[in-house]
Design a protein around this motif. Structure first.
Motif, PDB file in Angstrom:
ATOM      1  N   THR A 384      -7.602   1.189   9.451  1.00 51.60           N
ATOM      2  CA  THR A 384      -7.605   2.005   8.604  1.00 51.60           C
ATOM      3  C   THR A 384      -5.976   1.608   8.538  1.00 51.60           C
ATOM      4  OG1 THR A 384      -8.377   4.004   8.581  1.00 51.60           O
ATOM      5  CG2 THR A 384      -6.200   3.734   7.703  1.00 51.60           C
ATOM      6  N   HIS A 385      -5.567   1.930   9.841  1.00 49.40           N
ATOM      7  CA  HIS A 385      -3.892   1.038   9.816  1.00 49.40           C
ATOM      8  C   HIS A 385      -3.444   0.169   9.418  1.00 49.40           C
ATOM      9  CE1 HIS A 385      -0.272  -0.130  11.597  1.00 49.40           C
ATOM     10  NE2 HIS A 385      -0.657  -0.976  11.975  1.00 49.40           N
ATOM     11  N   ALA A 386      -4.507  -1.264   9.854  1.00 47.96           N
ATOM     12  CA  ALA A 386      -4.405  -2.219   9.505  1.00 47.96           C
ATOM     13  C   ALA A 386      -4.530  -2.652   7.747  1.00 47.96           C
ATOM     14  CB  ALA A 386      -5.171  -3.296   9.915  1.00 47.96           C
ATOM     15  N   LEU A 387      -5.400  -1.709   7.070  1.00 46.71           N
ATOM     16  CA  LEU A 387      -5.481  -2.386   5.924  1.00 46.71           C
ATOM     17  C   LEU A 387      -4.465  -1.167   4.918  1.00 46.71           C
ATOM     18  CD1 LEU A 387      -7.096  -2.601   2.854  1.00 46.71           C
ATOM     19  CD2 LEU A 387      -8.092  -0.305   3.724  1.00 46.71           C
ATOM     20  N   LEU A 388      -4.025  -0.206   5.604  1.00 44.52           N
ATOM     21  CA  LEU A 388      -2.428   0.417   4.630  1.00 44.52           C
ATOM     22  C   LEU A 388      -1.122  -0.481   4.742  1.00 44.52           C
ATOM     23  CD1 LEU A 388      -1.473   3.025   3.523  1.00 44.52           C
ATOM     24  CD2 LEU A 388      -1.004   3.722   5.634  1.00 44.52           C
ATOM     25  N   ALA A 389      -1.015  -0.839   6.837  1.00 50.22           N
ATOM     26  CA  ALA A 389       0.065  -1.997   6.843  1.00 50.22           C
ATOM     27  C   ALA A 389      -0.394  -2.990   5.746  1.00 50.22           C
ATOM     28  CB  ALA A 389       0.244  -1.945   7.733  1.00 50.22           C
ATOM     29  N   HIS A 390      -1.127  -3.344   5.231  1.00 46.37           N
ATOM     30  CA  HIS A 390      -1.779  -5.029   4.455  1.00 46.37           C
ATOM     31  C   HIS A 390      -1.173  -5.188   3.267  1.00 46.37           C
ATOM     32  CE1 HIS A 390      -3.066  -8.814   2.607  1.00 46.37           C
ATOM     33  NE2 HIS A 390      -4.000  -8.085   1.997  1.00 46.37           N
ATOM     34  N   LEU A 391      -1.528  -3.375   2.512  1.00 54.54           N
ATOM     35  CA  LEU A 391      -1.658  -2.982   1.067  1.00 54.54           C
ATOM     36  C   LEU A 391       0.451  -3.034   1.054  1.00 54.54           C
ATOM     37  CD1 LEU A 391      -4.009  -0.819   0.330  1.00 54.54           C
ATOM     38  CD2 LEU A 391      -4.198  -2.424  -0.280  1.00 54.54           C
ATOM     39  N   ILE A 392       1.357  -2.056   2.539  1.00 52.24           N
ATOM     40  CA  ILE A 392       1.842  -2.137   1.602  1.00 52.24           C
ATOM     41  C   ILE A 392       3.292  -3.299   1.924  1.00 52.24           C
ATOM     42  CG2 ILE A 392       3.961  -1.069   3.101  1.00 52.24           C
ATOM     43  CD1 ILE A 392       2.891   1.321   4.209  1.00 52.24           C
ATOM     44  N   TRP A 393       1.771  -4.222   2.881  1.00 48.16           N
ATOM     45  CA  TRP A 393       3.606  -5.928   3.263  1.00 48.16           C
ATOM     46  C   TRP A 393       3.182  -6.477   1.258  1.00 48.16           C
ATOM     47  CZ3 TRP A 393       7.471  -7.695   5.271  1.00 48.16           C
ATOM     48  CH2 TRP A 393       7.514  -8.821   5.279  1.00 48.16           C
ATOM     49  N   GLN A 394       1.541  -5.771   0.523  1.00 46.35           N
ATOM     50  CA  GLN A 394       1.191  -7.498  -0.266  1.00 46.35           C
ATOM     51  C   GLN A 394       2.671  -6.420  -0.931  1.00 46.35           C
ATOM     52  OE1 GLN A 394      -2.355  -6.362  -1.726  1.00 46.35           O
ATOM     53  NE2 GLN A 394      -2.969  -8.725  -2.158  1.00 46.35           N
ATOM     54  N   GLU A 395       2.613  -4.670  -1.759  1.00 45.81           N
ATOM     55  CA  GLU A 395       3.330  -4.704  -2.725  1.00 45.81           C
ATOM     56  C   GLU A 395       4.946  -5.288  -2.643  1.00 45.81           C
ATOM     57  OE1 GLU A 395       2.398  -3.494  -5.597  1.00 45.81           O
ATOM     58  OE2 GLU A 395       0.375  -3.662  -4.583  1.00 45.81           O
ATOM     59  N   THR A 396       5.518  -4.805  -1.454  1.00 45.16           N
ATOM     60  CA  THR A 396       7.022  -5.208  -0.891  1.00 45.16           C
ATOM     61  C   THR A 396       6.858  -7.528  -1.129  1.00 45.16           C
ATOM     62  OG1 THR A 396       6.492  -3.655   1.054  1.00 45.16           O
ATOM     63  CG2 THR A 396       8.638  -5.643   1.147  1.00 45.16           C
ATOM     64  N   THR A 397       6.157  -8.115  -1.031  1.00 41.76           N
ATOM     65  CA  THR A 397       6.178  -9.135  -0.946  1.00 41.76           C
ATOM     66  C   THR A 397       6.275  -9.622  -2.507  1.00 41.76           C
ATOM     67  OG1 THR A 397       4.253  -9.404   0.085  1.00 41.76           O
ATOM     68  CG2 THR A 397       5.664 -10.050   1.195  1.00 41.76           C
ATOM     69  N   GLY A 398       5.010  -9.170  -2.841  1.00 44.89           N
ATOM     70  CA  GLY A 398       5.049  -9.463  -4.373  1.00 44.89           C
ATOM     71  C   GLY A 398       6.521  -8.714  -5.471  1.00 44.89           C
ATOM     72  N   LEU A 399       7.094  -7.501  -4.790  1.00 47.32           N
ATOM     73  CA  LEU A 399       8.296  -7.253  -5.692  1.00 47.32           C
ATOM     74  C   LEU A 399       9.031  -7.804  -5.381  1.00 47.32           C
ATOM     75  CD1 LEU A 399       8.973  -4.672  -7.657  1.00 47.32           C
ATOM     76  CD2 LEU A 399       9.238  -3.112  -5.308  1.00 47.32           C
ATOM     77  N   ALA A 400       9.660  -8.703  -4.279  1.00 49.53           N
ATOM     78  CA  ALA A 400      10.423  -9.291  -3.425  1.00 49.53           C
ATOM     79  C   ALA A 400      10.792 -10.449  -4.543  1.00 49.53           C
ATOM     80  CB  ALA A 400      10.403  -9.615  -2.107  1.00 49.53           C
ATOM     81  N   ARG A 401       9.561 -11.077  -4.850  1.00 50.63           N
ATOM     82  CA  ARG A 401       9.914 -12.175  -5.559  1.00 50.63           C
ATOM     83  C   ARG A 401       9.693 -12.466  -6.949  1.00 50.63           C
ATOM     84  NH1 ARG A 401       3.957 -12.823  -3.923  1.00 50.63           N
ATOM     85  NH2 ARG A 401       4.205 -13.423  -1.762  1.00 50.63           N
ATOM     86  N   GLN A 402      10.316 -10.979  -7.859  1.00 48.90           N
ATOM     87  CA  GLN A 402      10.611 -10.900  -8.645  1.00 48.90           C
ATOM     88  C   GLN A 402      12.424 -10.886  -9.129  1.00 48.90           C
ATOM     89  OE1 GLN A 402       8.872  -7.781 -10.688  1.00 48.90           O
ATOM     90  NE2 GLN A 402       7.427  -7.953  -9.420  1.00 48.90           N
ATOM     91  N   GLY A 403      12.885 -10.777  -8.221  1.00 50.77           N
ATOM     92  CA  GLY A 403      14.770 -11.279  -7.852  1.00 50.77           C
ATOM     93  C   GLY A 403      15.211 -10.471  -7.703  1.00 50.77           C
ATOM     94  N   PRO A 404      17.066 -10.394  -7.647  1.00 49.56           N
ATOM     95  CA  PRO A 404      17.379  -9.592  -6.959  1.00 49.56           C
ATOM     96  C   PRO A 404      17.889  -8.313  -6.730  1.00 49.56           C
ATOM     97  CG  PRO A 404      18.874 -11.668  -8.060  1.00 49.56           C
ATOM     98  CD  PRO A 404      17.411 -11.778  -8.759  1.00 49.56           C
ATOM     99  N   VAL A 405      17.361  -7.763  -8.221  1.00 51.65           N
ATOM    100  CA  VAL A 405      17.616  -6.077  -8.138  1.00 51.65           C
ATOM    101  C   VAL A 405      15.757  -5.348  -7.944  1.00 51.65           C
ATOM    102  CG1 VAL A 405      17.126  -4.615  -9.183  1.00 51.65           C
ATOM    103  CG2 VAL A 405      18.842  -6.324 -10.162  1.00 51.65           C
ATOM    104  N   PRO A 406      14.877  -6.073  -7.994  1.00 52.39           N
ATOM    105  CA  PRO A 406      13.405  -5.851  -7.321  1.00 52.39           C
ATOM    106  C   PRO A 406      13.182  -5.673  -5.702  1.00 52.39           C
ATOM    107  CG  PRO A 406      13.465  -7.282  -9.458  1.00 52.39           C
ATOM    108  CD  PRO A 406      14.361  -7.357  -9.074  1.00 52.39           C
ATOM    109  N   LEU A 407      13.663  -7.088  -5.177  1.00 47.86           N
ATOM    110  CA  LEU A 407      14.216  -7.325  -3.972  1.00 47.86           C
ATOM    111  C   LEU A 407      14.843  -5.876  -2.939  1.00 47.86           C
ATOM    112  CD1 LEU A 407      13.968  -8.625  -1.385  1.00 47.86           C
ATOM    113  CD2 LEU A 407      15.956  -9.570  -1.969  1.00 47.86           C
ATOM    114  N   ALA A 408      16.008  -5.129  -4.607  1.00 46.99           N
ATOM    115  CA  ALA A 408      15.915  -4.389  -2.957  1.00 46.99           C
ATOM    116  C   ALA A 408      15.014  -3.237  -2.991  1.00 46.99           C
ATOM    117  CB  ALA A 408      17.671  -3.724  -3.365  1.00 46.99           C
TER     118      ALA A 408
END
Length: 467
Positions: A384-408
């Motif tokens: 459960t921890h691994a899955l939740l951490a994976h989802l958080i990291w996946q959403e974070t990296t996906g949002l960060a690739r969209q530009g400076p404002v999404p990176l913040a």
């Protein structure tokens, strides 16, 4: 006994008697109270305290905050000064004074004292003409239990055991083993090196007494430190550092990639712990009731034989090793016969007793299997921890690739989501580790309850007192 054996047992107690001239009994009691290492015999309930207090016009509420004056104080002056702390201390002292046995000019009180405190206390009492006499332990009376490390030291896991119940005086002291097992199970479920480092920082802050509102919980810092260490090591094994961030390589297994291996390891680990719990239970039954009780108890040799037979059969089938299966099949009747004989002896006998024994024996077998499978929750919550951490990291990296404002926004998302996951998972892992410790392990180690050691402790006043 050797030092190593003593470390596995509660603090050894001595039956002692305070003997003093009646004229000096107050001075002797003051030193006993200030030392705080003697549990003096007292009547149950508060009647003695209340009656003694009323006879001198003292308060009947003698709880926390009481202190004692070194010399006999002027009670009227204390009332005028509203020194409720000193009046409460005098009420307690008066109650013990009234309970003393007097023969001529000599007064005496009996109680229990840790063996290591006897010499020092005897020396303190000798200064006022009193004596501390070591007595034979009364037959049929079990001394009170004081676990090692439970007297205010900051490196003890004793609260984990005392929360469950009071260890009988004759039993082993499981404080350290249970503490280690607790933090290991916590770490397996919460395995993340980043989270573990946060726990280590929190334990350091708690040990230093910061923040101030948590100072009362300072004694619990070993749990945080141990849990942080175990969580960090498990995170290194899983390759998790605030999730699958790639900071750490996978040294053992990725929980999401190899859930079967994690599940198998959790159940095997639980089986080993249950086997050790049966060994500890056998030792306790022997110390409580001798070899007969140890052999026939379901938490002793009989229960261990039943559990070992099931473990051998399952291991043999899983590994396709016929020798293990046959050994388990041969051991099973021995364990069942011993356990059945012990259970039958505890019934009234007859057909009803046989029926009750059969039901309870069936329960022993079923419980052995369900308790082992229960340790699968270590893997379940680790996944459960691994899955939740994976989802958080996946959403974070996906949002960060969209530009400076999404990176913040991604940084903020990662911080908030990680903090929420950290708090929720820490609570769940702690509760589940506690549940496994109490219901699966302690239920085999303990059958009886002891009586906690409650020494009389009232410190001396640190200000000038009217005498």
């Amino acid at each position: 006994m050797t030092w190593s054996v003593e470390r596995l047992l509660p603090v050894r107690m001595r039956r002692v008697a305070l003997v003093a001239p009646s004229a000096e009994i107050r001075d002797a009691l003051v030193r006993i109270a200030d030392a705080g290492c003697v549990e003096l015999d007292r009547f149950e309930g508060g009647d003695v305290v209340r009656s003694a207090a009323a006879s001198r016009g003292l308060p009947s509420d003698t709880g926390a905050g009481a202190v004692l004056a070194p010399a006999t104080p002027d009670l009227d002056a204390l009332r005028q000064e509203r020194r409720e702390d000193l009046l409460a201390g005098e009420a307690q002292l008066t109650a013990f004074d009234r309970s003393a046995i007097r023969r001529g000019e000599v007064a005496a009180l009996a109680g229990w004292c840790p063996v290591t405190d006897v010499p020092g206390l005897a020396e303190r009492l000798a200064a006022v003409g009193a004596s501390l006499v070591v007595l034979p332990a009364p037959s049929g009376v079990e001394p009170p239990t004081l676990l090692r490390g439970s007297r205010g030291t900051a490196h003890s896991f004793a609260p984990l055991v005392t929360t469950y119940g009071t260890v009988p005086y004759r039993d082993v002291d499981p404080s350290w083993p249970s503490g280690v097992v607790f933090v290991v199970m916590f770490g397996v479920m919460f395995g993340d090196a980043g989270y573990g480092m946060l726990l280590l920082l929190l334990s350091l802050a708690l040990r230093r007494g910061a923040p101030s509102f948590l100072a009362r919980y300072r004694r619990l810092w070993p749990f945080l430190a141990g849990a942080g260490t175990a969580t960090t090591l498990a995170g290194i094994a899983y390759g998790e550092f605030f999730g699958p961030t790639g900071v750490l390589p996978v040294l053992w297994l990725d929980p999401l990639a190899s859930p079967e291996r994690l599940l198998t390891a959790s159940i095997v680990f639980g089986g080993l712990l249950l086997g050790l719990a049966h060994v500890a239970g056998t030792v306790n039954r022997w110390r409580e009731g001798g070899p007969v009780r140890a052999v026939y108890a379901t938490s002793g040799c009989a229960g261990f034989a039943v559990y070992a037979s099931l473990a051998l059969v399952v291991t043999g089938l899983y590994l396709d090793q016929r020798a293990y299966t046959l050994a388990g099949a041969a051991l099973a009747p021995v364990g069942l016969l011993l356990a059945g004989a012990g259970l039958l002896a505890a019934t009234p006998g007859g057909a009803a007793g046989v029926g009750e024994t059969a039901v309870r024996l069936f329960e022993v077998v079923v419980r052995a299997g369900t308790n082992t499978v229960s340790f699968a929750r270590l893997a379940a919550f680790g996944l459960t921890h691994a899955l939740l951490a994976h989802l958080i990291w996946q959403e974070t990296t996906g949002l960060a690739r969209q530009g400076p404002v999404p990176l913040a926004a991604a940084v903020a998302l990662f911080g908030v989501a990680t903090a929420a996951a950290f708090a929720l998972e820490a609570l769940i892992a702690g509760v589940q580790a506690l549940r496994l410790e109490f219901y699966e392990l302690f239920s085999r180690v303990f059958e009886d309850q002891g009586r906690p050691f409650r020494p009389w402790h009232v410190p001396l006043a640190d200000s000038e007192v009217t005498t």
